[in-house]
Motif scaffolding. Sequence first.
Motif, short mmCIF file in Angstrom:
data_model
loop_
_atom_site.label_atom_id
_atom_site.label_comp_id
_atom_site.label_asym_id
_atom_site.label_seq_id
_atom_site.Cartn_x
_atom_site.Cartn_y
_atom_site.Cartn_z
N ALA A 77 -28.39 -6.75 -16.53
CA ALA A 77 -27.83 -7.87 -17.29
C ALA A 77 -28.83 -9.02 -17.37
CB ALA A 77 -26.53 -8.33 -16.65
N ASP A 78 -29.48 -9.32 -16.26
CA ASP A 78 -30.46 -10.42 -16.24
C ASP A 78 -31.61 -10.12 -17.20
OD1 ASP A 78 -28.94 -11.73 -14.36
OD2 ASP A 78 -30.16 -11.10 -12.65
N SER A 104 -24.49 -11.78 -19.66
CA SER A 104 -23.70 -11.73 -18.43
C SER A 104 -23.33 -10.29 -18.10
CB SER A 104 -22.42 -12.55 -18.59
OG SER A 104 -21.53 -11.93 -19.50
N ASN A 119 -20.40 -9.23 -17.44
CA ASN A 119 -19.18 -8.89 -18.16
C ASN A 119 -19.47 -8.48 -19.61
OD1 ASN A 119 -17.50 -9.33 -15.98
ND2 ASN A 119 -17.05 -11.45 -16.53
N HIS A 120 -20.42 -9.22 -20.23
CA HIS A 120 -20.76 -8.88 -21.62
C HIS A 120 -21.43 -7.51 -21.68
CE1 HIS A 120 -21.71 -9.56 -25.80
NE2 HIS A 120 -22.99 -9.32 -25.58
#
Length: 280
Positions: free
Chosen positions: A181-182, A187, A189-190
């Motif tokens: 995600a990073d 995020s 969640n996204h």
Amino acid sequence: MQYVGRVPSPPLDGFIDDMYCLTGVPRHRRMNVPPMPSAHLFVNLGGPVRLWDSDPSVPPAVFVDGWFMGVWTRRFLIEYPTRVRLVGVHFKPWGISPFVGMPAAELRDRWVPVDAVWRRSLDRIHNRVGDIASAAETLRVLEEELRSRLAEAPSRGLTLVRHAGGRLETSHGVVPVGALADAAGVSGNHLATLFKSHVGVTPKRVARIYRFARLIVSVDAQRPVDWSVLAQTAGYFDQAHLSREFKDFTGHSPTEYLALRRRFPAARGFPPDIGPMPTD
């Protein structure tokens, strides 16, 4: 039973691991299939195929023409006919999304008749292949059909999912999901929402399945197996963690699975996809 397979040419290879034909008399008619990091298409050119879910509340199914399957998170059982003529596609976990025109979540842990998704394509394949086409010709026809079905413009978020999924693939599920995600600048969640749309499951679940697939392929049934070493190599916390995962995914303990592998070695000429095991 004869296996003929190959990797399709670009751009299909970005979505598909391999395509293959199975023909002839199966050594074992019933196979127990654990979760693997793939979605599937099967076009059946032979007798009816029966499928059972490991969830007893799900009724069994019989397919004459073929079926689509999304990513599975639990094992299932397949029963081949007495003579097999089947052509299959192993999509990458995210690879089925641009071919089916429906959310991948609707295919998670489900089999859907191929004619419900690909009516015209199924007719074209049957008309062009007929009863006498060779395995190579059958694969060529299927590849052309897949190429014609590939969406020209990727749907929203698919490029990001392909990139993150590719990192899970090359790391065998060991890379932390937070790092994915990073790196994507989104995020957690996204990222999970995008994976559910294009894969049907979260990236954490995909990582878990890739990790188990690496473990399965690492088992050399002809040699003594040190499960603690394999657990560490595959990214499990400890051997107890590995044993729980094994039982959940295969219905067997690691020791039981190894005994089956030694009793039923892989057939000559088949690829090293040794997750499915005979039930007899």
